[in-house]
Design a protein around this motif. Structure first.
Motif, short mmCIF file in Angstrom:
data_model
loop_
_atom_site.label_atom_id
_atom_site.label_comp_id
_atom_site.label_asym_id
_atom_site.label_seq_id
_atom_site.Cartn_x
_atom_site.Cartn_y
_atom_site.Cartn_z
N VAL A 76 93.29 20.03 -1.69
CA VAL A 76 92.44 21.23 -1.68
C VAL A 76 93.10 22.26 -2.58
N LEU A 77 92.42 22.59 -3.68
CA LEU A 77 92.98 23.50 -4.67
C LEU A 77 92.20 24.81 -4.68
N THR A 78 92.88 25.89 -4.35
CA THR A 78 92.23 27.20 -4.28
C THR A 78 92.42 27.95 -5.60
N MET A 79 91.56 28.95 -5.81
CA MET A 79 91.65 29.74 -7.04
C MET A 79 92.65 30.89 -6.93
N THR A 80 92.97 31.30 -5.70
CA THR A 80 93.95 32.38 -5.50
C THR A 80 94.81 32.09 -4.27
N THR A 81 95.93 32.80 -4.20
CA THR A 81 96.81 32.70 -3.03
C THR A 81 96.08 33.20 -1.79
N GLN A 82 95.25 34.23 -1.94
CA GLN A 82 94.49 34.78 -0.81
C GLN A 82 93.55 33.72 -0.22
N HIS A 83 92.89 32.95 -1.10
CA HIS A 83 92.02 31.88 -0.61
C HIS A 83 92.84 30.87 0.20
N LYS A 84 94.01 30.55 -0.30
CA LYS A 84 94.89 29.60 0.38
C LYS A 84 95.30 30.13 1.76
N GLN A 85 95.65 31.42 1.80
CA GLN A 85 96.03 32.05 3.07
C GLN A 85 94.88 31.98 4.07
N SER A 86 93.68 32.25 3.59
CA SER A 86 92.50 32.22 4.47
C SER A 86 92.31 30.84 5.07
N LEU A 87 92.48 29.80 4.26
CA LEU A 87 92.35 28.43 4.76
C LEU A 87 93.43 28.11 5.79
N ILE A 88 94.66 28.54 5.51
CA ILE A 88 95.76 28.27 6.44
C ILE A 88 95.48 28.91 7.79
N MET A 89 94.95 30.14 7.75
CA MET A 89 94.67 30.85 9.00
C MET A 89 93.50 30.24 9.76
N GLU A 90 92.47 29.83 9.02
CA GLU A 90 91.25 29.33 9.67
C GLU A 90 91.31 27.84 9.99
N TYR A 91 91.95 27.08 9.11
CA TYR A 91 92.03 25.62 9.28
C TYR A 91 93.49 25.16 9.14
N PRO A 92 94.36 25.53 10.09
CA PRO A 92 95.79 25.21 9.94
C PRO A 92 96.10 23.71 9.96
N ASP A 93 95.20 22.89 10.53
CA ASP A 93 95.48 21.46 10.65
C ASP A 93 95.54 20.73 9.31
N PHE A 94 95.01 21.36 8.25
CA PHE A 94 94.95 20.67 6.95
C PHE A 94 95.90 21.29 5.92
N GLN A 95 96.84 22.14 6.38
CA GLN A 95 97.57 22.95 5.40
C GLN A 95 98.47 22.16 4.46
N GLU A 96 98.79 20.91 4.81
CA GLU A 96 99.59 20.11 3.87
C GLU A 96 98.80 19.76 2.61
N LYS A 97 97.47 19.94 2.65
CA LYS A 97 96.61 19.65 1.49
C LYS A 97 96.42 20.87 0.58
N TYR A 98 96.81 22.07 1.03
CA TYR A 98 96.45 23.30 0.34
C TYR A 98 97.46 23.70 -0.73
N TYR A 99 96.93 23.94 -1.92
CA TYR A 99 97.71 24.52 -3.02
C TYR A 99 96.77 25.41 -3.83
N THR A 100 97.32 26.40 -4.51
CA THR A 100 96.49 27.01 -5.54
C THR A 100 96.50 26.03 -6.72
N LEU A 101 95.47 26.09 -7.55
CA LEU A 101 95.40 25.20 -8.71
C LEU A 101 96.64 25.37 -9.59
N LYS A 102 97.00 26.63 -9.85
CA LYS A 102 98.17 26.90 -10.72
C LYS A 102 99.46 26.38 -10.08
N GLU A 103 99.58 26.58 -8.77
CA GLU A 103 100.79 26.13 -8.07
C GLU A 103 100.93 24.62 -8.15
N TYR A 104 99.82 23.90 -7.95
CA TYR A 104 99.88 22.44 -7.90
C TYR A 104 100.34 21.84 -9.22
#
Length: 200
Positions: A76-104
């Motif tokens: 799961v590639l987000t466009m901003t760090t804020q988007h990534k934070q929102s996903l972590i807070m709302e869907y913490p069970d999938f956080q190992e999949k989360y990166y910003t595109l630039k970070e990945y």
């Protein structure tokens, strides 16, 4: 590999990323979604025009982020760090999949991101334990206030770690003219090229 691009409303940056990856790597399994997206909205006209000028067709419609989509995706590639934070807070069970595109596609700051993931996990655990313990002992407003104060120190630690990171946000062209959208498209394209090299 199944890839999900995520931004706020899913009519701008994440559809650009989806369209570019499909165009450059037709075999890719890719979707885009928005944290606050409504279903079946067409992408912004400037997005369509900017992509057409690159010879890229956009045939996606908006969809909101759901647990089913996050389960489907390998990455799961987000466009901003804020988007990534929102996903972590709302869907913490999938956080190992989360990166910003630039970070990945970058190799920088891996250690800090790992610390951040742990901090977010600890924060979420403390939050849910506090709610379970006190939700029947105080009204909703009081619970929110007490919870905020209880977690204040943890949130400050998270903010401090995040402020030490390089800016991993893709610029938001919303409200700009076609040229502004083209600049964002160029920025996304550079990172999509790096993504393709990484996943091939």
């Amino acid at each position: 590999m199944k890839i999900l691009f995520v931004c706020t409303g899913n009519t701008c940056r994440s559809p650009m990323a989806e369209a570019l990856l499909k165009h450059k790597m037709p075999e890719a399994e890719v979707q885009s979604a928005g944290i606050f997206a409504m279903k079946n909205q067409r992408p912004n006209d400037h997005v369509v025009e900017a992509l057409q000028q690159q010879g890229v067709t956009l045939d996606t419609i908006s969809q909101p982020v759901t647990g089913e989509l996050l389960h489907w995706a390998d990455l799961v590639l987000t466009m901003t760090t804020q988007h990534k934070q929102s996903l972590i807070m709302e869907y913490p069970d999938f956080q190992e999949k989360y990166y910003t595109l630039k970070e990945y596609v970058s190799n920088n700051d891996k250690k800090i991101w790992n610390q951040l993931k742990q901090q977010y996990a600890d924060y979420e655990e403390k939050r849910s334990q506090f709610i379970q313990r006190y939700q029947h002992k105080m009204d909703h407003y009081k619970l929110e206030q007490e919870l905020k104060e209880y977690l204040r120190h943890d949130w400050e630690k998270i903010q401090k770690l995040e402020s030490s990171l390089i800016n991993y946000d893709i610029s938001d062209p919303f409200g700009g003219d076609v040229d502004t959208y083209k600049q964002t498209l160029d920025e996304i394209q550079k990172h999509i090229d790096a993504l393709i090299l990484k996943i091939q």
